[in-house]
Design an enzyme around this catalytic site. Structure first.
Site, short mmCIF file in Angstrom:
data_model
loop_
_atom_site.label_atom_id
_atom_site.label_comp_id
_atom_site.label_asym_id
_atom_site.label_seq_id
_atom_site.Cartn_x
_atom_site.Cartn_y
_atom_site.Cartn_z
N GLY A 1 66.41 64.38 23.90
CA GLY A 1 66.99 65.34 22.95
C GLY A 1 67.89 64.67 21.93
N LYS A 2 68.68 63.71 22.37
CA LYS A 2 69.60 63.04 21.45
C LYS A 2 68.87 61.98 20.61
CE LYS A 2 73.45 63.99 24.55
NZ LYS A 2 72.62 64.41 25.70
N ASP B 1 65.86 54.13 29.06
CA ASP B 1 66.26 54.86 30.26
C ASP B 1 65.73 54.11 31.48
OD1 ASP B 1 67.43 57.88 30.73
OD2 ASP B 1 66.16 57.23 32.40
N ASP C 1 74.99 58.01 26.74
CA ASP C 1 75.09 59.29 27.45
C ASP C 1 75.02 58.95 28.94
OD1 ASP C 1 75.07 61.89 28.25
OD2 ASP C 1 73.13 62.41 27.39
N CYS D 1 78.19 64.79 30.59
CA CYS D 1 78.24 66.25 30.76
C CYS D 1 79.05 66.56 32.03
CB CYS D 1 76.85 66.87 30.80
SG CYS D 1 75.74 66.16 32.04
#
Length: 429
Positions: free
Chosen positions: A259-260, A277, A322, A375
């Site tokens: 998404g980012k 990732d 993230d 998050c």
């Protein structure tokens, strides 16, 4: 035509896999939904999410209603009773239908001899509901959080913990990100209006739209053509601090599901983006997102602690980290997190974040920007993490997000209807 299946037994087995085996609902649910009709997909999701959201209440009630807990091979029946209680408490399904379908679920899980027990427990709850709920609402179980997490929230947020818990227990809104390379937010909102749906712009994030009522993605104007992406407003806030520019080399670390990565390319279409990732399986989602939006990035599988293995000595103008975290800021969106995480996970995650920060910092150019995001709402992963990094890293400087004593910007769950999120913007001197 899909075979008629008992949704209550499917939901019970899914919740059991989360709680007893530590599996993620986001992995379990989609294959199950493929087995049921379109009209049943939403109900199956509601039962799974709802039971996990209110698990401690349902568990408390069962302990009051039954002399002995269900164990061993009969454990699934415990979760089936939970599904029945959830329907009686929180849905508009007529009680007689909820009872009948739940009792019939015993056949689907090969425990037909326990139909009478399930029926008896649920009917006993109906008779005693008022006094049971009064007792429950006077207990600590009413917060619907595991005790270890409640203690951490109370310590970190003595004035706000109750509002955080309350927000975590709500259903989340559906936020979208309008792809500015196709439409302005206002022009896409006009298309949404024409489609008979209503959306509201976010006050601070220029691409964010909140739907008045959640909708399936295929109903959204231009979704398949990449005009819009489902992404919470708080996650979109990363771009405010990263501020990517065309022509720059940008690293999106811990990038899945992408998404980012795609947001970077919407803001700076001519940036050279590398998305990394550790989870090869989740990287397929990055490819899917890039394909739907018609974008290109270099996608690599790699461990953030060992960047030289996947980028050599390359340096970047901007890095978005993230970081892997407890996800305690997105519990309302993923209620299984409450039951998947353990207290011991927090120091382990903080150590992992620290190692990734230290390893990736040399790969940021002098004058470059690193945005650290999680998050999570826990200070050990957020402000304390960045404070320690600043103390041991002479060429790191905090920029625009907090103070050296209290670094970073913390969004709490439900603030401006977004998820809980933390950002810290660091500049390399």
């Amino acid at each position: 035509m899909k075979k008629q299946r008992n949704l209550r037994s499917m939901a019970a087995q899914a919740v059991e896999q989360v709680v007893e085996q530590g599996q993620s609902l986001s992995n379990i649910l989609p294959p199950l939904q493929q087995k049921v009709s379109d009209k049943d997909k939403a109900l199956l999701q509601e039962l799974c999410f709802g039971v996990l959201r209110t698990l401690s209440q349902l568990d408390w009630l069962i302990n009051k209603l039954m002399a002995r807990p269900m164990t061993g091979k009969q454990r699934t029946v415990h979760y089936l009773i939970m599904v029945g209680l959830y329907q009686l408490l929180y849905t508009r399904i007529p009680p007689h239908a909820a009872l009948a379908e739940t009792v019939e679920g015993a056949v689907a899980i090969k425990r037909p001899q326990l139909k009478g027990l399930i029926n008896g427990v649920l009917r006993q709850f109906q008779r005693q509901q008022e006094e049971l709920l009064a007792e429950f609402n006077a207990s600590d179980a009413r917060y619907l959080h595991p005790s270890w997490l409640l203690k951490r929230l109370q310590k970190a947020y003595p004035e706000q913990w109750q509002s955080i818990v309350e927000a975590n227990n709500q259903r989340p809104p559906m936020w979208l990100r309008v792809n500015r390379t196709h439409h302005s937010r206002d022009s896409w909102l006009a298309l949404l209006d024409e489609a008979g749906m209503k959306g509201f712009p976010h006050a601070d994030y220029p691409d964010a739209v909140r739907l008045e009522t959640p909708a399936p993605v295929h109903a959204l104007p231009g979704f398949e053509d990449g005009w819009v992406t489902v992404q919470d407003a708080s996650a979109q806030g990363c771009m405010t601090w990263l501020a990517p520019q065309n022509g720059e080399h940008i690293l999106d670390l811990c990038a899945a599901p992408g998404g980012k990565t795609t947001h970077i390319l919407e803001v700076a279409p001519e940036a050279q983006v590398v998305a990394v990732d550790i989870d090869e399986q989740r990287l397929s989602r990055v490819y899917d997102n890039l394909k739907r939006l018609g974008m290109k990035a270099t996608v690599k599988q790699g461990d953030g602690r060992y960047p030289s293995q996947w980028c050599g000595k390359q340096q970047f103008d901007r890095i978005l980290l993230d970081a892997p975290c407890s996800a305690t800021g997105v519990i309302r969106r993923h209620p299984d997190i409450k039951w998947l995480r353990r207290d011991r996970d927090i120091p382990e995650l903080a150590q992992l974040q620290s190692e990734i920060l230290d390893a990736i910092w040399p790969h940021l150019k002098s004058g470059g920007t690193l945005v650290y995001a999680t998050c999570s709402v826990l200070p050990e992963e957020n402000s304390l993490q960045i404070k320690a990094f600043l103390q041991r890293t002479a060429d790191a400087e905090l920029c625009e997000t907090g103070t050296p004593e209290q670094p970073g910007k913390q969004n709490l769950p439900g603030a401006e209807e977004g998820d809980g999120f933390f950002y810290a913007k660091l500049i390399k001197k």
